[in-house]
Design an enzyme around this catalytic site. Sequence first.
Site, mmCIF file in Angstrom:
data_model
loop_
_atom_site.group_PDB
_atom_site.id
_atom_site.type_symbol
_atom_site.label_atom_id
_atom_site.label_comp_id
_atom_site.label_asym_id
_atom_site.label_seq_id
_atom_site.Cartn_x
_atom_site.Cartn_y
_atom_site.Cartn_z
ATOM 1 N N GLN A 223 0.828 -1.207 0.000
ATOM 2 C CA GLN A 223 0.000 0.000 0.000
ATOM 3 C C GLN A 223 0.861 1.254 0.000
ATOM 4 O OE1 GLN A 223 -2.687 -2.223 3.285
ATOM 5 N NE2 GLN A 223 -3.152 -0.062 3.126
ATOM 6 N N ARG A 370 -8.211 -1.014 8.472
ATOM 7 C CA ARG A 370 -9.195 -0.058 7.949
ATOM 8 C C ARG A 370 -9.412 1.081 8.946
ATOM 9 N NH1 ARG A 370 -13.903 -1.613 3.788
ATOM 10 N NH2 ARG A 370 -14.235 0.444 3.008
ATOM 11 N N CYS A 371 -8.322 1.647 9.440
ATOM 12 C CA CYS A 371 -8.474 2.804 10.309
ATOM 13 C C CYS A 371 -7.167 3.573 10.391
ATOM 14 C CB CYS A 371 -8.955 2.416 11.697
ATOM 15 S SG CYS A 371 -7.736 1.657 12.753
ATOM 16 N N GLU A 740 -12.708 4.777 5.977
ATOM 17 C CA GLU A 740 -12.666 3.923 7.162
ATOM 18 C C GLU A 740 -13.730 4.232 8.204
ATOM 19 O OE1 GLU A 740 -8.666 5.091 7.781
ATOM 20 O OE2 GLU A 740 -7.842 3.348 6.783
#
Lengths: 795, 289
Positions: A223, A370-371, A740
């Site tokens: 990523q 996801r945060c 998110e």
Amino acid sequence: MAQALDEIKIGGLGSSRKRVEDDRFLRGKGNYTDDFKLPGMVHMEILRSPLAHARIKSIDTSKAWQIPGVHMVLTGEMAAQHNLAWMPTLSYDTQAVLATDKVRFQGQEIACVCADDPYIAKDGCEAIVVEYEPLPPIVNPWQSQAEGAPIIRDDKEGQTDNICYRWEVGDREGTERAFAQADLVSKLELHYPRSHPSPIECCGSIADYNSATAKLTVYMTTQAPHIIRAAVAIVAELPEHMIRIISPDIGGGFGNKVPVYPGYVCSILCSILLARPVKWIEDKTGNLISTHYARDIYYKGELALRKDGKILAVRFHCDSDNGAFFSDAQPTKFKIGLIHSAFAAYDIPYGYMTAQGAYTNKAPGGVAYRCSFRVTEAMFFQERAIQAAASDLGMDQAAFRRLNLVKDDQFPFRTPYGFLLDSGQFHKCLDVALNAIGYDDFLREKEAARAQGRRLGIGISTMTEPLGAGNSREYDILGIKMFDAAELRVHPSGKAILKIGSQTQGQGHETTFAQIVTHELGIPAADILVQHGDTDNTPFGMGTYASRSTPVAGAATAMVARKVRAKARKLAAHLLEVSEEDVEWELGRFHVRGAPSNGVSIQECAMAAYGNMPDGMEPGLENNAYYDPPNMTWPFAAYIVTVEVDPETGVWDVLRMVAVDDCGVRINPMIVEGQIMGGMTEAYAMANMQFITYDAEGNCVGSNYMDYLLPTAWETPGFELHEVVTPSPHHPIGAKGIGECAAVGGPAAFVNAVMNAVDDTGVRNIDMPLLPDRVWEAMKYKRDVSGAPPVKSDS
Amino acid sequence: MYPSRFHYEAPRSLDEAFGVLQAYGDEAKILAGGQSLIPLIKLRFAAPACIVDINNIPGLDFHEEDSDGSLNIGALCRHRTLERSPLLRSKYPTMSATAPLIADPMVRNRGTLVGSVCHADPQGDWASVMLAMGGEIIARRADGSERAIPVSQFVVGPFQNALAQGEIAVRARVPAARGTRTGTYLKLERRVGDFATVGLAVALEVSGGTINRAGLALTGVGPNNIQCTAAEQSLAGKSLNASTIEQAARLAAEAAQPKTDVRGSAEYKRHVVYTFVTRALSNRQASAA
């Protein structure tokens, strides 16, 4: 006079244009790491430890070397000769690449085998004989701190316990004073279970070291290709300009693909040693048991309350279970991410928090799933504590929130833990949500149902979170500040290529970043190609995670487009034969002030940049921009869930789920809604079914998709989405992060709803996941159900 | 997936298949739907020397009633076929309720009832259904002779069946009903496609409000699928009412041998058995009346 451009029609801001990525994905024409085949490539497989904690007495690789087709059997001892048996982590700890002394968690990498095909490589792994001396496994923070517990990290000089960090933030004394004045103190303890981001595409890499040019090219599921290049340069001691990281199509990241994993390093070392391309593609079990987990935090906290419902102060402590290596991917100055963003949405004068991390014999981490650096953990505890406090006060859940949420006229608002909220309409969002769900009606319905023996419940979660790390005063990784860059080149015909340093993993950057350029320049989105993911050909960026792409790289994109527009203005003035001051901009076109029909399009300016520039002007129409955000962006969400719990089985069904998100200006509403639905699905999963646990021997339970449950379309409820728009004051187009929010704020809404359905039992907490048996146990015995679900048989 | 090396045979007749079985002995493994075998070889938990793919053998993909009223299900009859079968929908309510609850649509497209029973996974749904309905597995030998093995004797342990070396399970058989069939299958699962936390098969054969034969079997709450013999006997010859239902539910809960694990405590699972039997029989009471 020329017809004004319709921004929606040309795919600008606010256009729900279809994702340009989808054509290739839906037709099977995407290119993922595993799709690349290089000449002479060999395949690498990893041998993993079956034990959670054991001393390695010997590793015999002789039988593996004898298998025809095996080219390399790499052990930690061999890696150590290249100073690569260990590597640094992003939390300034070290992590074993291949175990030399001990194995410290089940699934840890021990050796790898390169062969002509993956079958042979796997046979090679099976032929390696490892002799272990088992050590007592430690599977939670309490065991790790018990008297006489074995020291897991005996490799680290001076390490005499199993603590990996201690951290505190806030005003301890002020908080104590406020607690002394409280009418009521509401306490809550809970556990956020370990989970795994579990992208469908597992991790993998193809390392291609060219021994003639000394250039290393790595195709990699990452990523954050640019920061990985820096990390590889540091870890492998290679010159950075001779490293090229290519992050092709990525099949989901969710934070799991931020760190550097041993498999990447081994493929690079093997490629250097063999002078051939080496492909490593992880299998599902390898991904679930060895790559970064998330959560696994035990909280203990309390709110100081006045009788009228005002919150006076908050304090809490977190015990995080960090596994065998402290390898959170997080900004340097933080030890448990941004968990101190908890309670940011509430006007609370004083706050203090402490945290401590434990080494255990579990997979290392934890990553922000996801945060934005553990804000999920922050907001879950926050919203569970808020519900408990309202219950303790005997106050209505919505009224208690309304009393304490930060009000519109309080911005900018400094939280007790030091964050600066810059914007929001928290009360409006809550009202929209309450109205949408029909709050008062539902409460009446609930009472009527209760009289018939049915159990309905309603749960609220309201939260703001810091997204878009971050300003260079506070945020860096490996000493590199967390800005992002964009390069934009407009070609003679007016078609453009935008290059960005972030990396999409499904967010739709190729679609939405073009829309930002369209908004700024009026070039149709279909005429703009977005490139990313290749460190040789894109500008520097810190990567895509923590909802930072739109807030940071998106801002850089708007800024570079404005720089290009500024030059186009000069070209327009030249073409229109007026001074620059007499040129006015409208979308896609400059015209002479006071004479709107006398104008030139941006495309005509582009052609002039290559064929008709004024004397002395440098040719071309391109630029670059770096964006160093002055603050995070602060989206807000109000989520409300209603459920019905089966009193006999503990099974709970979602009746309705309403989501009100304020993420500022929406670039592509369809993609925003997709992000909210995706995040909410994961929130539902965490509340309902998704967790990883370990048995007493340190065996990972959740090592495949039979045990680690991802929800399917069948059980995932429908979501009703609403929006409120409060633009970010610093972002050039007013956008805030959104990828998110639902995963962050959602879990508490589901849990609060179930807790509300059993609010007559006196049960204070059921830890996630709220599997039916746990809800049933709480109802039957009127007691809290805490900790990870049991994994051992009781008979 | 990277299994160990194996030899692959795809015989075109049962005779050819028996020849391969003879050559490889207990090193051969039959592949029908593959939905249990392939995961095992993928994880290298199983490493058969030879896989005998029977999918090319004609005449095994059927389900039909015999002249004597028994139902026969061929070794290549997929879950999906049973899920959509008008015959099952009209006359075999327990089976018709079970088929859509097997795993997920992809598994149902490939997997087979006979293969599922042969695999003898204690969490397999079909074995409970077969127990409740008094079903049998028909095993065939190379010489063409066949023997019928009641499923109660066919499943001999977790992942162990009663097939002798050289035998192939060619079909399952459900005997003709005495009266009208009623029944259902209830399954508590954490997520679609999950194995049962608790599964309950109820198969009644009823005439004139009297139960001629009662079949109750449990999934996921013991080392094998469990036939609730005492509960079955308590219902035989009776009609359904609050007290017979309560008694059957209690006896079935007593027959369960659940263990505490990630799917729930033993106590919880036993309670769900009780609840499921109560619900299943209460619903049947309504529809049979």
